[in-house]
Design a protein around this motif. Structure first.
Motif, PDB file in Angstrom:
ATOM      1  N   LYS A 136      32.649 -30.377  -2.634  1.00 55.49           N
ATOM      2  CA  LYS A 136      32.359 -31.118  -3.149  1.00 55.49           C
ATOM      3  C   LYS A 136      33.184 -32.083  -4.441  1.00 55.49           C
ATOM      4  O   LYS A 136      34.091 -32.664  -5.041  1.00 55.49           O
ATOM      5  CB  LYS A 136      31.788 -32.269  -2.789  1.00 55.49           C
ATOM      6  N   VAL A 137      32.691 -31.431  -5.285  1.00 56.04           N
ATOM      7  CA  VAL A 137      33.581 -31.070  -6.688  1.00 56.04           C
ATOM      8  C   VAL A 137      35.159 -30.722  -5.980  1.00 56.04           C
ATOM      9  O   VAL A 137      35.354 -29.226  -7.073  1.00 56.04           O
ATOM     10  CB  VAL A 137      32.849 -30.786  -7.754  1.00 56.04           C
ATOM     11  N   LYS A 138      36.090 -31.480  -7.465  1.00 57.03           N
ATOM     12  CA  LYS A 138      37.295 -30.936  -7.144  1.00 57.03           C
ATOM     13  C   LYS A 138      37.671 -30.691  -8.345  1.00 57.03           C
ATOM     14  O   LYS A 138      37.598 -32.160  -8.939  1.00 57.03           O
ATOM     15  CB  LYS A 138      38.225 -31.670  -6.223  1.00 57.03           C
ATOM     16  N   VAL A 139      38.506 -29.730  -9.241  1.00 59.13           N
ATOM     17  CA  VAL A 139      38.623 -29.715 -10.556  1.00 59.13           C
ATOM     18  C   VAL A 139      40.127 -30.265 -10.623  1.00 59.13           C
ATOM     19  O   VAL A 139      41.047 -29.581  -9.816  1.00 59.13           O
ATOM     20  CB  VAL A 139      38.033 -28.351 -10.974  1.00 59.13           C
ATOM     21  N   SER A 224      34.390 -23.900  -6.465  1.00 56.98           N
ATOM     22  CA  SER A 224      34.423 -22.625  -5.781  1.00 56.98           C
ATOM     23  C   SER A 224      34.960 -22.013  -5.832  1.00 56.98           C
ATOM     24  O   SER A 224      34.738 -20.787  -5.730  1.00 56.98           O
ATOM     25  CB  SER A 224      33.866 -22.503  -4.527  1.00 56.98           C
ATOM     26  N   ASP A 225      36.746 -22.086  -5.375  1.00 55.84           N
ATOM     27  CA  ASP A 225      38.493 -21.656  -5.891  1.00 55.84           C
ATOM     28  C   ASP A 225      38.587 -21.346  -7.029  1.00 55.84           C
ATOM     29  O   ASP A 225      39.534 -21.505  -7.444  1.00 55.84           O
ATOM     30  CB  ASP A 225      39.592 -22.351  -5.274  1.00 55.84           C
ATOM     31  N   GLU A 304      32.402 -18.171 -18.667  1.00 50.41           N
ATOM     32  CA  GLU A 304      32.663 -19.491 -18.668  1.00 50.41           C
ATOM     33  C   GLU A 304      32.529 -20.589 -17.248  1.00 50.41           C
ATOM     34  O   GLU A 304      31.686 -21.347 -17.286  1.00 50.41           O
ATOM     35  CB  GLU A 304      33.973 -20.187 -18.309  1.00 50.41           C
ATOM     36  N   PHE A 305      32.441 -19.659 -16.174  1.00 51.65           N
ATOM     37  CA  PHE A 305      32.745 -19.376 -14.715  1.00 51.65           C
ATOM     38  C   PHE A 305      31.109 -19.745 -14.358  1.00 51.65           C
ATOM     39  O   PHE A 305      30.526 -20.519 -13.546  1.00 51.65           O
ATOM     40  CB  PHE A 305      33.731 -19.024 -13.965  1.00 51.65           C
ATOM     41  N   LYS A 306      30.658 -18.787 -14.677  1.00 51.33           N
ATOM     42  CA  LYS A 306      28.943 -18.674 -14.447  1.00 51.33           C
ATOM     43  C   LYS A 306      28.047 -19.682 -15.228  1.00 51.33           C
ATOM     44  O   LYS A 306      27.485 -20.876 -14.303  1.00 51.33           O
ATOM     45  CB  LYS A 306      28.332 -17.734 -15.052  1.00 51.33           C
TER      46      LYS A 306
END
Length: 346
Positions: A136-139, A224-225, A304-306
């Motif tokens: 639901k969180v869109k970058v 997530s992507d 960074e993604f972690k």
């Protein structure tokens, strides 16, 4: 032509992350929570509501919130470079997402993401766990900083396939910024002097890194992507570095060298016809530097993604480091005017 394999020390990190939260909200609760935060920060820090929140970018509320380091809420100019969270709520246009947020500052550490999540939980309210999830969180934008030790006067940079480019010089006549754009919004590369920026900001010049290649992307994907969408292989080969030996190359005409010095390699190539451009690229090839290690950049990006997982309620730092969660929670609670004794961590 063999490329010079020069890989000096460099660092990579996210400099900005902009996202929107998808879903149907209890908008009245969110607006009430925003007003509570404004009143609370005004009370704790002795500032006016206008110093905390303004109407900006088509949103009724645009509020700047501290993360792992405290902000000067009375003078925003003292907060340059300090990690912060900007939350925008209640758009004027109904078609826009109700909540937009931006983390900015370098470096953004895991504690910054954790505290950002706590602010978002407070703002969204009772149903925050439904909306703060990776689907639901869109970058909408991510800026990736690549800092290196060589200064702007020691290298030449090109961004392949860029349609636009520009050079900007400082008052002393030295090159400070190179700007490249694939198109108007999707992908940009800004190469600039960190040394000159520190001087403008009045900060001590104690950093080992003198320049930054900042890649600005608009992935428009869910959180997530993001690790699959943004990889070193998707962009690093397009950033070309050339050493200054090209100015001593007798095969390169003086006019070509002057044009590079004034307008950069990209503009020089664009000014040539197809055949001239092809032969000129062959001349440049022997001066090309393989500056970044792709595998190492990917490792740094994955780290960074972690850290970004701290935005999600499901991710708990307590299993990584015993007192980390308590430390970050204590910082967050201090912004609310509370002490360690006023709360417990579940």
């Amino acid at each position: 032509m063999k490329i010079k394999n020069i890989i000096p020390s460099f660092r990579v990190g996210v400099d900005k992350l902009t996202a929107v939260i998808q879903g149907l909200f209890d908008t009245s609760e969110i607006e009430s929570n925003i007003k509570q935060i404004i009143a609370m920060l005004c009370s704790v820090h002795g500032v006016s509501p206008f110093q905390i929140s303004t109407s900006q970018n088509g949103y009724a509320y645009s509020i700047v919130l501290p993360l792992s380091k405290e902000l000067d809420l009375k003078n925003k100019y003292n907060n340059q470079g300090i990690p912060k969270l900007i939350v925008q709520v209640k758009p004027n246009a109904r078609t826009r997402p109700f909540i937009r947020f931006e983390l900015t500052g370098f470096p953004l550490l895991r504690g910054d993401y954790f505290i950002a999540r706590r602010w978002l939980e407070y703002i969204i309210g009772r149903k925050s766990i439904l909306y703060l999830n990776p689907n639901k969180v869109k970058v909408t934008r991510i800026d990736i900083a690549h800092d290196f030790e060589m200064g702007m006067d020691e290298i030449n940079v090109n961004f392949t396939h860029a349609m636009k480019s520009a050079c900007f010089f400082g008052k002393d006549g030295k090159l400070e910024t190179l700007y490249f754009a694939i198109d108007s919004v999707q992908k940009k590369l800004i190469v600039y002097s960190l040394k000159a920026k520190r001087k403008r900001d009045g900060k001590p010049d104690i950093d080992d890194y003198d320049a930054r290649a900042e890649l600005r992307l608009q992935p428009k994907c869910f959180l997530s992507d993001l690790p699959e969408k943004v990889t070193a292989n998707s962009y690093i080969d397009r950033i070309e570095f050339f050493d200054l030996s090209l100015f001593d190359d007798e095969q390169i005409l003086k006019l070509e060298k002057n044009y590079i010095a004034m307008f950069g390699i990209k503009a020089t190539l664009q000014a040539m016809d197809k055949n001239h451009r092809r032969s000129f690229r062959l001349k440049l090839a022997k001066h090309k530097i393989q500056y970044f290690d792709t595998d190492l950049i990917d490792q740094k990006l994955q780290k960074e993604f972690k850290h970004m997982r701290g935005l999600l309620p499901e991710y708990n730092y307590s299993h990584v480091q015993g007192h980390a969660q308590h430390k970050f929670e204590a910082i967050f609670q201090s912004y609310l005017g509370k002490s360690d004794k006023d709360y417990t961590v579940s």
